[in-house]
Design an enzyme around this catalytic site. Structure first.
Site, PDB file in Angstrom:
ATOM      1  CB  CYS A   2      19.700  37.167  49.360  1.00  0.00           C
ATOM      2  SG  CYS A   2      20.766  37.831  50.643  1.00  0.00           S
ATOM      3  NE  ARG A  27      18.853  37.897  43.398  1.00  0.00           N
ATOM      4  CZ  ARG A  27      18.352  39.077  43.002  1.00  0.00           C
ATOM      5  NH1 ARG A  27      18.218  39.320  41.718  1.00  0.00           N
ATOM      6  NH2 ARG A  27      18.010  40.001  43.860  1.00  0.00           N
ATOM      7  CD1 TRP A  74      25.615  40.247  49.192  1.00  0.00           C
ATOM      8  CD2 TRP A  74      26.996  38.897  48.125  1.00  0.00           C
ATOM      9  NE1 TRP A  74      26.766  40.939  48.978  1.00  0.00           N
ATOM     10  CE2 TRP A  74      27.638  40.139  48.324  1.00  0.00           C
ATOM     11  CE3 TRP A  74      27.684  37.893  47.477  1.00  0.00           C
ATOM     12  CZ2 TRP A  74      28.933  40.387  47.890  1.00  0.00           C
ATOM     13  CZ3 TRP A  74      28.979  38.157  47.035  1.00  0.00           C
ATOM     14  CH2 TRP A  74      29.586  39.375  47.246  1.00  0.00           C
ATOM     15  CG  ASN A 100      17.747  40.568  48.455  1.00  0.00           C
ATOM     16  OD1 ASN A 100      18.843  40.872  48.930  1.00  0.00           O
ATOM     17  ND2 ASN A 100      17.425  40.805  47.196  1.00  0.00           N
ATOM     18  N   GLY A 101      17.994  42.158  51.683  1.00  0.00           N
ATOM     19  CA  GLY A 101      17.987  43.578  52.033  1.00  0.00           C
ATOM     20  C   GLY A 101      18.747  43.808  53.334  1.00  0.00           C
ATOM     21  CD  GLU A 481      39.825  51.146  38.430  1.00  0.00           C
ATOM     22  OE1 GLU A 481      40.932  50.743  38.802  1.00  0.00           O
ATOM     23  OE2 GLU A 481      38.881  50.374  38.171  1.00  0.00           O
ATOM     24  CE  LYS A 485      38.199  47.984  35.687  1.00  0.00           C
ATOM     25  NZ  LYS A 485      38.830  48.127  36.926  1.00  0.00           N
ATOM     26  CD  GLU A 488      40.662  44.821  34.692  1.00  0.00           C
ATOM     27  OE1 GLU A 488      41.035  43.761  35.212  1.00  0.00           O
ATOM     28  OE2 GLU A 488      40.140  45.736  35.343  1.00  0.00           O
ATOM     29  CG  HIS A 504      58.989  65.588  34.460  1.00  0.00           C
ATOM     30  ND1 HIS A 504      59.931  66.584  34.593  1.00  0.00           N
ATOM     31  CD2 HIS A 504      57.860  66.057  35.052  1.00  0.00           C
ATOM     32  CE1 HIS A 504      59.429  67.599  35.265  1.00  0.00           C
ATOM     33  NE2 HIS A 504      58.168  67.302  35.575  1.00  0.00           N
ATOM     34  CE  LYS A 603      35.148  40.525  40.678  1.00  0.00           C
ATOM     35  NZ  LYS A 603      35.381  41.889  40.117  1.00  0.00           N
TER      36      LYS A 603
HETATM   37  C1  AGP Z   1      40.301  45.032  38.798  1.00  0.00           C
HETATM   38  O1  AGP Z   1      39.475  45.330  37.676  1.00  0.00           O
HETATM   39  C2  AGP Z   1      41.026  43.727  38.629  1.00  0.00           C
HETATM   40  N1  AGP Z   1      40.124  42.674  38.370  1.00  0.00           N
HETATM   41  C3  AGP Z   1      42.031  43.438  39.739  1.00  0.00           C
HETATM   42  O2  AGP Z   1      43.027  44.428  39.665  1.00  0.00           O
HETATM   43  C4  AGP Z   1      41.489  43.457  41.190  1.00  0.00           C
HETATM   44  O3  AGP Z   1      41.133  44.768  41.552  1.00  0.00           O
HETATM   45  C5  AGP Z   1      42.627  42.985  42.121  1.00  0.00           C
HETATM   46  O4  AGP Z   1      42.943  41.657  41.786  1.00  0.00           O
HETATM   47  C6  AGP Z   1      42.265  43.070  43.603  1.00  0.00           C
HETATM   48  O5  AGP Z   1      41.168  42.249  43.874  1.00  0.00           O
HETATM   49  P1  AGP Z   1      40.435  42.411  45.312  1.00  0.00           P
HETATM   50  O6  AGP Z   1      39.891  43.782  45.379  1.00  0.00           O
HETATM   51  O7  AGP Z   1      39.386  41.345  45.297  1.00  0.00           O
HETATM   52  O8  AGP Z   1      41.474  42.170  46.371  1.00  0.00           O
END
Ligand code: AGP
Length: 608
Positions: A2, A27, A74, A100-101, A481, A485, A488, A504, A603
């Protein structure tokens, strides 16, 4: 996390506090509020949603005074709504607190205060502080705050005002950042300097256990014995933009470096070392109910789906319960086995991903019990699930998920441990897991110290067009993963694969132009991955290996080596993800990509 801001001085407080809150909005904002000394005592205004909602309310219903505190929330405990917004007040509405905490013993303190006749209005842990200070107040506000905080377990950054001490702001810090701003005849309190930079660059950073007492004549810094402390005054030369990112060039890098703390916050108050298990109050399930399911299904998207895969391995490995993992977007149109004896774990950082939400609703329609593993408190998935685990990673602003991933896996490990200990895992085995888990924050911090070396490696690969990420066992999802990273944020094509699966077909891709990242800690499948590394080298592939010790079997085989600390197999993906986040970040920066807002991405994907 927060945002807190406070002011005492000759000027009207409201506009200064609202301006400060807007600077703290990054924040996290799901609600906001303000408390002003209006000449007759404390008066508050609160509003769910963005700061602009509070601003509109203050315009419609102004409060005038030259002392006040304000807060942007938050949520960690209690949905983001009016009643849970800060400031939180005592019974008589004479004391206002912003916080905050996390107050870990909040429930016990609340019960004790209710037994003393206090009436609570909100679901927040913060409100406990307001009533506690009301209970301890005996004419001196800072003494009352000290006595109240001595009963509190957990973390806090707080600011307190009282009608009975109307020219004073008392602030205290333990685990959540707080600083004092020194103006010309005016004084500020703030979560970070961005809130007050327009008014002063002279600040005092409070340390854990410090309190600040601000009034119209000046400020005092004291400790928890009310003894005066002498603190250095820092002069800030950052620009505002840098400050909101905590001095980091991008939110993504800031969030990568937050992981020692965020993984600690995910575990906070949930590990039981003395019995080698975990306590998860939010499951809303008895142990009998937890043991009653025939199958577990985990559904998610993107990075959260990678966490889900690790969750499958954790739960099957430790608890011996059958688990299926489904892409949420696929699950909705397949016909998976879902009954009222199914536990559906739903993983989502945002708690708003449309595919994941729809998949959860479909599972619930078929009778399944839904558990949400979510970061954003009060999000749709969090509200509609039947229980869950908040990962407490704080706002994740960078589009590429980093700290949420490590906290999701941590939360899944807590769940798997709890279930496993109900299903026969011994206390000794549980204690071994808890011990390894408690080391993770420091081990992540150790990895972060190698960031400069990882940046140097990134320099070698900023112009490549393809990447392969290979791992086995727990580190196969970590390879997926790592590849996600990179692709993307740098737009380099990258693919994650089970290391053995290369032979394979995909091994046809290997040549001197193909960099291959191997996640190769000294785990139970290390000897197998050595063979895979040899196979790649035999075809002139360029090998970047994550290792946990010097390996004679790899002598002369590695083009680049990144060391990670040793841990038990189940936690290697958490440690492995950190250097891979950094590698992707530095390559993307060197390619001039927009790291925090990569092209084509959002996001939270709230469309199907
Ligand atoms: C991850 O780096 C991506 N931005 C994307 O794959 C994300 O993980 C996915 O859209 C799921 O989002 P969520 O965890 O908010 O559901």
């Amino acid at each position: 996390m927060c945002g807190i801001v406070g002011y005492v001085g000759p000027r009207l407080a409201t506009p200064l506090l609202l301006e400060g809150l807007k600077r703290l909005e990054y924040r996290g904002y799901d609600s906001a509020g303000i408390a002003i000394m209006n000449g007759n005592g404390v008066e508050t205004r609160k509003a769910p949603g963005k700061i602009s909602e509070l601003e509109a309310l203050m315009t419609a219903s102004p409060v005038h005074g030259t002392l006040g505190i304000a807060h942007t929330r938050w949520a960690t405990h209690g949905a983001p709504n009016f009643v849970n917004a800060h400031p939180q007040l005592d019974c008589e509405e004479r004391i206002a607190v912003v916080h905050n905490g996390i107050i870990e013993n909040g429930s016990a303190l609340r019960q004790a205060l209710e037994d003393l006749g206090h009436t609570f209005r909100s679901d927040t842990d913060t409100e406990v502080l307001s009533h506690l200070i009301e209970e301890t107040y005996d004419g001196n506000l800072e003494e009352a705050v000290i006595e109240a905080l001595s009963k509190v377990e957990g973390t806090y950054g707080i600011a307190v005002v009282s009608t009975d001490d109307p020219n004073k702001i008392v602030a205290a810090r333990k685990g959540s950042p707080l600083l004092v701003g020194l103006g010309e005849g005016e004084y500020f309190i703030a979560s970070d300097v961005s809130a007050i930079l327009a008014h002063t660059r002279q600040v005092i950073y409070l340390d854990d256990g410090d309190l600040a007492v601000l009034d119209r004549d000046g400020y005092r810094i004291i400790d928890m014995n009310a003894s005066p402390l002498t603190k250095d005054v820092a002069s800030i030369d950052w620009d505002l933009d840098m400050i909101e990112r905590g001095g980091f060039p991008h939110f993504m890098l800031k969030e990568i470096f937050e992981q020692p703390d965020t993984v600690k916050n995910t575990m906070r108050g949930r590990l039981l070392p003395e019995t080698g298990t975990a306590k998860l109050g939010g499951l809303n399930m008895t142990s009998e109910e937890l043991l009653s399911f025939d199958n577990i299904l985990i559904t998610a998207c993107g990075t959260s789906w990678h966490s889900a895969l690790i969750g499958e391995f954790l739960i099957e490995d430790l608890a011996r319960s059958p688990v299926e993992v489904e892409y949420a977007s696929e699950m909705r149109y397949r016909n998976p086995i879902i009954t009222e004896k199914t536990l559906c774990i739903v993983i989502s950082q945002s708690g708003e991903t449309a595919d994941t939400l729809a998949a959860m609703r479909e599972a619930q329609r078929r009778g399944a019990r839904a558990l949400g593993i979510v970061n954003v408190v009060g999000s749709t998935i969090a509200r509609e699930s039947d229980g869950g685990i908040y990962i407490h990673a704080g706002p994740e602003i960078g589009v590429a998920s980093t700290k949420a991933f490590s906290s999701q896996v941590t939360a899944l490990a807590l769940f798997a441990l709890k279930l496993a200990r109900l299903r026969g895992l011994t206390e000794l085995e549980g204690k071994h897991i808890v011990e390894a888990m408690q080391k993770l924050p420091d081990q992540i911090a150790e990895i972060l110290e190698t960031a400069p070396a990882i940046e140097e490696i990134a320099e070698q690969f900023k112009d490549v067009t393809n990447f392969l990420y290979l791992g086995r066992g727990y580190n196969f999802p970590a390879a997926l993963e790592g590849a996600l990273k990179l692709k993307e944020i740098s737009y380099i094509h990258a693919e994650g694969y089970p290391a053995a699966e290369m032979k394979h077909g995909p091994i046809a891709l290997i040549d001197e132009n193909m960099p291959v990242v191997f996640i190769a800690p000294h785990d139970s499948v290390f000897d197998k991955i050595v063979s895979n590394i040899h196979e790649v080298k035999a075809r002139s592939g360029c090998v970047i290996a994550l290792t946990s010790r010097s390996e004679p079997a790899l002598a002369g085989k590695l083009d680049y080596e990144i060391r990670i600390p040793e841990t038990i197999d189940m936690f290697t993906p958490i440690l492995a993800s950190v250097p891979l986040q950094l590698l992707a970040y530095y390559i993307a920066v060197k390619r001039g990509a927009n790291v925090d807002q990569p092209r084509n991405l959002a996001k939270s994907v709230t469309v199907e």
